[in-house]
Structure formats: C-alpha cells, structure tokens
Motif scaffolding. Structure first.
Motif, short mmCIF file in Angstrom:
data_model
loop_
_atom_site.label_atom_id
_atom_site.label_comp_id
_atom_site.label_asym_id
_atom_site.label_seq_id
_atom_site.Cartn_x
_atom_site.Cartn_y
_atom_site.Cartn_z
N ALA A 235 72.64 -28.90 -38.37
CA ALA A 235 71.66 -27.83 -38.65
C ALA A 235 70.27 -28.45 -38.68
N GLY A 236 70.07 -29.47 -37.84
CA GLY A 236 68.85 -30.27 -37.86
C GLY A 236 69.14 -31.65 -38.42
N VAL A 237 68.37 -32.63 -38.01
CA VAL A 237 68.56 -34.00 -38.49
C VAL A 237 67.22 -34.65 -38.77
N ARG A 238 67.25 -35.69 -39.60
CA ARG A 238 66.06 -36.53 -39.80
C ARG A 238 66.05 -37.61 -38.74
N LEU A 239 64.89 -37.84 -38.16
CA LEU A 239 64.76 -38.82 -37.09
C LEU A 239 64.16 -40.13 -37.57
N TYR A 240 63.44 -40.10 -38.68
CA TYR A 240 62.71 -41.28 -39.12
C TYR A 240 63.07 -41.59 -40.57
N SER A 241 62.42 -42.62 -41.09
CA SER A 241 62.62 -42.98 -42.50
C SER A 241 61.94 -41.93 -43.38
N LYS A 242 62.28 -41.96 -44.66
CA LYS A 242 61.73 -40.97 -45.58
C LYS A 242 60.21 -41.05 -45.67
N PRO A 254 70.80 -34.72 -42.86
CA PRO A 254 71.29 -36.08 -42.65
C PRO A 254 70.41 -36.82 -41.65
N HIS A 255 70.40 -38.13 -41.72
CA HIS A 255 69.68 -38.94 -40.73
C HIS A 255 70.53 -39.03 -39.47
N LYS A 256 69.88 -39.20 -38.32
CA LYS A 256 70.62 -39.29 -37.06
C LYS A 256 71.63 -40.45 -37.08
N HIS A 257 71.30 -41.53 -37.80
CA HIS A 257 72.23 -42.66 -37.89
C HIS A 257 73.51 -42.26 -38.63
N ASP A 258 73.38 -41.37 -39.61
CA ASP A 258 74.57 -40.89 -40.33
C ASP A 258 75.50 -40.13 -39.39
N ILE A 259 74.92 -39.29 -38.54
CA ILE A 259 75.72 -38.52 -37.59
C ILE A 259 76.45 -39.46 -36.63
N ILE A 260 75.74 -40.45 -36.10
CA ILE A 260 76.35 -41.39 -35.16
C ILE A 260 77.45 -42.19 -35.83
N THR A 261 77.24 -42.56 -37.11
CA THR A 261 78.24 -43.34 -37.85
C THR A 261 79.52 -42.55 -38.07
N LEU A 262 79.42 -41.27 -38.43
CA LEU A 262 80.62 -40.49 -38.77
C LEU A 262 81.30 -39.91 -37.53
N LEU A 263 80.69 -40.05 -36.36
CA LEU A 263 81.26 -39.52 -35.14
C LEU A 263 82.38 -40.42 -34.64
N GLY A 264 83.53 -39.84 -34.32
CA GLY A 264 84.68 -40.61 -33.87
C GLY A 264 84.59 -40.98 -32.40
N VAL A 265 85.55 -41.78 -31.94
CA VAL A 265 85.63 -42.18 -30.53
C VAL A 265 85.87 -40.95 -29.66
N GLY A 266 85.05 -40.81 -28.61
CA GLY A 266 85.17 -39.65 -27.73
C GLY A 266 84.66 -38.37 -28.37
N GLY A 267 83.88 -38.51 -29.44
CA GLY A 267 83.40 -37.34 -30.17
C GLY A 267 82.27 -36.60 -29.46
N HIS A 268 82.00 -35.39 -29.96
CA HIS A 268 80.93 -34.55 -29.41
C HIS A 268 79.96 -34.19 -30.53
N LEU A 276 65.17 -34.37 -30.44
CA LEU A 276 65.99 -35.51 -30.82
C LEU A 276 65.57 -36.76 -30.05
N GLN A 277 65.35 -37.85 -30.77
CA GLN A 277 64.98 -39.12 -30.15
C GLN A 277 66.04 -40.17 -30.49
N LEU A 278 66.64 -40.74 -29.45
CA LEU A 278 67.66 -41.78 -29.63
C LEU A 278 67.10 -43.10 -29.12
N ASP A 279 67.06 -44.10 -29.99
CA ASP A 279 66.61 -45.43 -29.60
C ASP A 279 67.73 -46.14 -28.84
N PRO A 280 67.41 -47.22 -28.11
CA PRO A 280 68.45 -47.97 -27.38
C PRO A 280 69.65 -48.36 -28.23
N PRO A 281 69.49 -48.83 -29.48
CA PRO A 281 70.68 -49.14 -30.29
C PRO A 281 71.54 -47.90 -30.56
N ASP A 282 70.88 -46.74 -30.74
CA ASP A 282 71.63 -45.50 -30.96
C ASP A 282 72.45 -45.16 -29.72
#
Length: 318
Positions: A235-242, A254-268, A276-282
């Motif tokens: 329902a929206g995400v945080r892209l940067y630090s507080k 939630p922060h975008k890193h939280d979403i990536i962390t909880l997403l499973g293999v092959g997830g959507h 939405l901005q995704l850095d190379p590590p993301d």
C-alpha cells in the motif's frame, strides 16, 4: 478552497469540476445537459442509479494531455440500460449494469443519463445493490488485476496484503481466500486488527504495525518457516532512510528492503508506488530470488477497454 455554482436552468444536470491555473482552487459546477443523441454503434444509453466518488487524478490527466475547461465528476456507475446502439451485442434495454467510465468520458457519472461504450459495462448480479455495485467496482478491478494478471495467484500460495482493512485490501483478501491462498495482512490500528481477526475464513496472521515496533519482514518469515511469501501487495513503501523520507511516508509504511527480504524465491511483488527506485543491490537480490516486480496502476484497465468487461464479469462471479 471549494466553490459550488449553478449554470443555467436545471433540466438534466451533470456535475463537473474546473481547476484554476494555480491548481489551488477547484470549482464544482452543475451544467445543464442537452438531451443525449440517439445511441449508435457500440454505445449504450444508461439511466444512472448509483455513482461512487473517487479521487480525480489531475496529474494523470495532465500527463495524458487531457486539457479541458470542465472535467466530469464520478466514474463508477450502476444503472439501467435505456437504449443500445446497432452494434451492441452484450446488453438489451432494461438490463441492470455496472461499470467504470473512461478517463476521456464527456459524461459525468453524477448525471441522470449517460452514454458509455459497452466494453466499460457488465451485467449487475441481481443480489448486489446499486450502491454496493458502484462502490466496490473500482477496488474490485484493482484487486483482481493485482492477484490474477500481475501475480498469477494459485491455490496454496502465501499472500501478504498490506493494510488489509482498507477497501482494496478487504476485497483482495476475499479474492485470495477464494483461490485457496494463505493470507497474511497488516493492520494499522487496533480497530483494523479486530476487524481483520473477525473475517471468515480467518487470516493466517494479522500483523499489528500501529505501534511501529513490529518488524513485518520478521513476522512473515516466521509465519512461512523462513521461506518468505509468494506474493506481496503493498500500500506504498518507504524508499529512503527515516531522515530522508517525507514525514507523511514514515507512517506505518514498510521499507523497500523489508519487502525484498520477506519475498520468497520466485515471488511476485505488486506495488502501488509509482516512483519505486531499486538500487543495483536491490535488483541483484531480486535476481538471485528469481522474483518479479509489477506496478499496479489504478487506471491500467483504461489502457485496454476490450478487457474491461471481462474484468468486471469475473469480479462479480467471485
């Protein structure tokens, strides 16, 4: 500021809004409508019984170069078919229908009679009231698009639905349960938590994030045995630090890193964050998981009106 005025004698009137050049003042006006011309080709003339009021996306209209003096108000409508064009194949006079007017519609939903292409309408089930049909159609199409077309939901999948007590979230939960999915949801207040816990069939886990102390990623990994969830509807995400994020976004997102962390293999991951901005590590982390990111545009159905009737029909079957 908001002003309301009336133009001309009232016979059949429609509601429009006019935005000032500074975008600071919006004026709503009732405009007299001429009798609609005879319906032709694939258009339907409709007597409006109920109309829902959704936010007018002036930014999107500007991006699409839709420059008008007056914009019609109200797009989600339910009503009775009065006349049909010569090429209309789905409807007959006296049919009860529901649909969404396109962005470029000349007719406002807040009017007694409108003309609309048949692809933007579907038959209204008898047991669904006028108000319920008009009030749920927009979020219903969004939820079905997110789960069926963007994330390919199937039985046995785990789904995290952020802010499940919202209108969109509630419909998404019901559709996910109907497809046999395991549903996890977040609650933004005690009232929302109690509402979600009363739903039947019950949600696998309700994560109360109202106090800001619960970590969504940890809760989801715990619920899934460390595997992560298959589908995330945010329902929206945080892209940067507080320190760098606007104050309005710090509230319960939630922060975008939280979403990536909880997403499973092959997830959507289906996101409503248009910037939405995704850095190379993301991106690398998503690559390793074989995960995908899809964008849920509120007006995506508008880009292909041929599919609109199919969306609405399937929604009301559920």
């Amino acid at each position: 500021s908001l002003k309301l005025s009336r133009i001309g004698p009232v016979t059949m009137k429609g509601l429009y809004f006019q935005q000032s050049s500074t975008n600071e003042e919006i004026t709503f006006v009732f405009q007299e409508r001429e009798n609609l011309p005879i319906t032709e080709d694939n258009f339907v003339k409709l007597q409006v019984k109920a109309c829902a009021l959704s936010q007018i996306n002036t930014k999107l209209m500007a991006e699409m170069k839709m420059k008008k003096d007056f914009f019609p108000v109200g797009r989600e409508i339910a009503g009775i078919v009065l006349e049909v064009g010569s090429k209309v194949s789905f409807f007959q006079p006296d049919d009860e229908v529901v649909g969404i007017l396109p962005l470029d519609s000349e007719d406002p939903g807040l009017c007694e009679v409108v003309r609309v292409h048949e692809h933007y309408l579907v038959h209204k089930p008898e047991k669904v009231t006028w108000t319920e049909a008009a009030g749920t159609i927009r979020d219903g199409v969004r939820a079905y698009t997110a789960l069926h077309y963007l994330s390919h939901l199937s039985p046995g999948k785990s789904v995290l639905i952020m802010d499940g007590a919202s209108a969109f979230g509630t419909i998404a939960i019901q559709l996910a349960h109907h497809r046999g999915a395991k549903v996890i949801s977040t609650a933004c207040s005690l009232e929302d938590k109690q509402f979600l816990e009363r739903l039947r069939p019950s949600i696998a886990r309700v994560i109360d994030i109202s106090n800001g102390k619960v970590h969504v990623a940890e809760s989801c990994l715990e619920e899934t045995g460390g595997l992560g969830v298959d589908i995330v509807l945010d329902a929206g995400v945080r892209l940067y630090s507080k320190n760098d994020e606007p104050a309005v976004k710090l509230q319960l997102l939630p922060h975008k890193h939280d979403i990536i962390t909880l997403l499973g293999v092959g997830g959507h991951w289906v996101t409503t964050e248009e910037n939405l901005q995704l850095d190379p590590p993301d991106s690398h982390c998503l690559f390793l998981k074989g995960a995908t990111v899809a964008f849920l545009n509120d007006e995506v159905w508008n880009l292909s009106n041929v599919q609109q009737g199919k969306y609405l029909y399937i929604l009301f079957i559920y």
